[in-house]
Design a protein around this motif. Structure first.
Motif, PDB file in Angstrom:
ATOM      1  N   LYS A  32       4.702  49.618  -8.675  1.00 14.71           N
ATOM      2  CA  LYS A  32       6.005  49.159  -9.167  1.00 14.71           C
ATOM      3  C   LYS A  32       7.153  49.784  -8.380  1.00 14.71           C
ATOM      4  CE  LYS A  32       4.283  48.378 -13.852  1.00 14.71           C
ATOM      5  NZ  LYS A  32       4.372  48.763 -15.282  1.00 14.71           N
ATOM      6  N   LYS A  33       6.918  50.977  -7.812  1.00 16.96           N
ATOM      7  CA  LYS A  33       7.925  51.655  -7.009  1.00 16.96           C
ATOM      8  C   LYS A  33       7.306  52.088  -5.689  1.00 16.96           C
ATOM      9  CE  LYS A  33      10.640  53.535 -10.862  1.00 16.96           C
ATOM     10  NZ  LYS A  33      11.161  54.790 -11.477  1.00 16.96           N
ATOM     11  N   ARG A 167       7.348  43.965  -4.678  1.00 15.39           N
ATOM     12  CA  ARG A 167       7.648  43.946  -6.121  1.00 15.39           C
ATOM     13  C   ARG A 167       9.042  44.493  -6.416  1.00 15.39           C
ATOM     14  NH1 ARG A 167       2.549  45.986  -9.651  1.00 15.39           N
ATOM     15  NH2 ARG A 167       3.854  45.129 -11.325  1.00 15.39           N
ATOM     16  N   GLU A 168       9.504  45.442  -5.616  1.00 11.70           N
ATOM     17  CA  GLU A 168      10.870  45.929  -5.805  1.00 11.70           C
ATOM     18  C   GLU A 168      11.890  44.841  -5.475  1.00 11.70           C
ATOM     19  OE1 GLU A 168      11.864  49.556  -3.906  1.00 11.70           O
ATOM     20  OE2 GLU A 168      10.750  50.801  -5.332  1.00 11.70           O
ATOM     21  N   LYS A 169      11.578  44.010  -4.509  1.00 13.30           N
ATOM     22  CA  LYS A 169      12.498  42.941  -4.125  1.00 13.30           C
ATOM     23  C   LYS A 169      12.494  41.806  -5.143  1.00 13.30           C
ATOM     24  CE  LYS A 169      14.087  44.553  -0.194  1.00 13.30           C
ATOM     25  NZ  LYS A 169      15.538  44.849  -0.003  1.00 13.30           N
ATOM     26  N   ILE A 170      11.303  41.397  -5.577  1.00 14.50           N
ATOM     27  CA  ILE A 170      11.230  40.236  -6.476  1.00 14.50           C
ATOM     28  C   ILE A 170      11.698  40.580  -7.885  1.00 14.50           C
ATOM     29  CG2 ILE A 170       9.340  39.215  -5.150  1.00 14.50           C
ATOM     30  CD1 ILE A 170       7.431  40.105  -7.348  1.00 14.50           C
ATOM     31  N   ARG A 171      11.935  41.852  -8.155  1.00 10.90           N
ATOM     32  CA  ARG A 171      12.454  42.237  -9.468  1.00 10.90           C
ATOM     33  C   ARG A 171      13.811  41.583  -9.734  1.00 10.90           C
ATOM     34  NH1 ARG A 171      12.595  48.446  -9.987  1.00 10.90           N
ATOM     35  NH2 ARG A 171      10.389  48.078  -9.522  1.00 10.90           N
ATOM     36  N   TYR A 172      14.546  41.324  -8.648  1.00 13.29           N
ATOM     37  CA  TYR A 172      15.873  40.729  -8.769  1.00 13.29           C
ATOM     38  C   TYR A 172      15.861  39.246  -8.406  1.00 13.29           C
ATOM     39  CZ  TYR A 172      16.823  45.718  -8.560  1.00 13.29           C
ATOM     40  OH  TYR A 172      16.799  47.068  -8.788  1.00 13.29           O
ATOM     41  N   SER A 173      14.685  38.657  -8.302  1.00 12.49           N
ATOM     42  CA  SER A 173      14.570  37.246  -7.951  1.00 12.49           C
ATOM     43  C   SER A 173      14.448  36.400  -9.209  1.00 12.49           C
ATOM     44  CB  SER A 173      13.349  37.014  -7.050  1.00 12.49           C
ATOM     45  OG  SER A 173      13.439  37.797  -5.882  1.00 12.49           O
ATOM     46  N   ARG A 180       6.267  35.916 -14.415  1.00 13.19           N
ATOM     47  CA  ARG A 180       6.844  37.247 -14.260  1.00 13.19           C
ATOM     48  C   ARG A 180       5.810  38.322 -14.583  1.00 13.19           C
ATOM     49  NH1 ARG A 180      12.544  35.830 -17.346  1.00 13.19           N
ATOM     50  NH2 ARG A 180      13.338  34.426 -15.704  1.00 13.19           N
ATOM     51  N   GLY A 181       5.928  39.442 -13.867  1.00 13.99           N
ATOM     52  CA  GLY A 181       4.991  40.542 -14.088  1.00 13.99           C
ATOM     53  C   GLY A 181       3.758  40.405 -13.220  1.00 13.99           C
ATOM     54  N   THR A 185       2.496  38.876  -9.157  1.00 13.33           N
ATOM     55  CA  THR A 185       1.841  39.911  -8.347  1.00 13.33           C
ATOM     56  C   THR A 185       0.477  39.449  -7.868  1.00 13.33           C
ATOM     57  OG1 THR A 185       2.985  41.620  -9.614  1.00 13.33           O
ATOM     58  CG2 THR A 185       1.112  42.321  -8.284  1.00 13.33           C
TER      59      THR A 185
END
Length: 237
Positions: A32-33, A167-173, A180-181, A185
């Motif tokens: 996730k990070k 995943r860090e980028k698509i968090r704001y997509s 989602r989630g 992934t």
């Protein structure tokens, strides 16, 4: 050349995550990070770089059929290969405990962010898979085993770092709600696995002797074809 070929094949062609889908639990949970993914990936590289050569030594001098011959002729008939899983897991668990102690001592923030997934490296199937693949592929020397351990760890590191960055980028997509989630992934992981399949042709051209033999056969076939054509012409005349 053999070391270089094994190194790149283990990272790209036979990637632990994208080729065999091992270690998916840690891959999905700790990605996730980017910071935590880097920490876990580095820990996996360290553990595999130590456990694969150690397990190679265990396999060569204790577990294989006849491996105990160095103790004397009376031990040459022993076959302890049925203990492979137990011995490999014991080695891995010991090394993971060492990594946990080191991380807790020198990087407490990383230790807290990894949480339960750091000791779970001991039961990460990618770690055990590295030792089992080393055994099944009959890697011939200790330096090749060390090479395979490091390169397989780098392959896992590359996979988890890449998915963490995505995943860090698509968090704001703007992703559709049902995907989602873990849904998106898994889709991205599948697409990345297809992408890594394109490396399947790397370093698979064969050695020089095989190429020379194939060229010799082709020349002979061409010569035989020429002789047949000449014989046909003479027969017609």
């Amino acid at each position: 050349m053999e070391h270089l070929e094994l190194f790149f094949k283990s990272i790209f062609v036979d990637n632990m995550v994208f080729a065999t889908f091992l270690g998916m639990c840690s891959y999905l949970a700790v990605s996730k990070k980017v910071s935590t993914a880097v920490g876990l990936g580095a820990a996996v590289i360290f553990v595999m770089a130590i456990t694969v050569p150690l397990n190679w030594l265990l396999d060569q001098y204790i577990l294989q059929d006849g491996a105990l011959a160095w103790l004397g002729e009376e031990y040459a008939a022993y076959d302890l290969s049925f203990l492979s899983f137990i011995m490999f897991i014991a080695t891995i668990a010991t090394m993971v405990q060492l990594v946990e102690i080191i991380v807790e001592k020198f990087a407490p923030a990383l230790y807290n962010s990894l949480g339960i997934f750091l000791p779970l490296i001991a039961v990460n199937c990618a770690i055990l898979g590295g030792s089992l693949f080393m055994q099944s592929r009959e890697i011939a020397s200790l330096d090749l085993a060390f090479n395979y351990g490091i390169s397989s760890g780098i392959g896992f590191f590359l996979a988890i770092l890449t998915i963490a960055a995505i995943r860090e980028k698509i968090r704001y997509s703007n992703i559709p709600a049902p995907l989602r989630g873990l849904g998106i992934t898994f889709i991205i992981t599948g697409l990345m696995a297809i992408g890594f399949m394109s490396f399947g042709g790397m370093l698979t051209g064969g050695d020089e002797e095989t190429i020379k033999e194939e060229q010799t056969v082709q020349v002979k076939v061409k010569d035989n074809d020429k002789e047949l054509v000449i014989n046909e012409k003479e027969t017609k005349e």
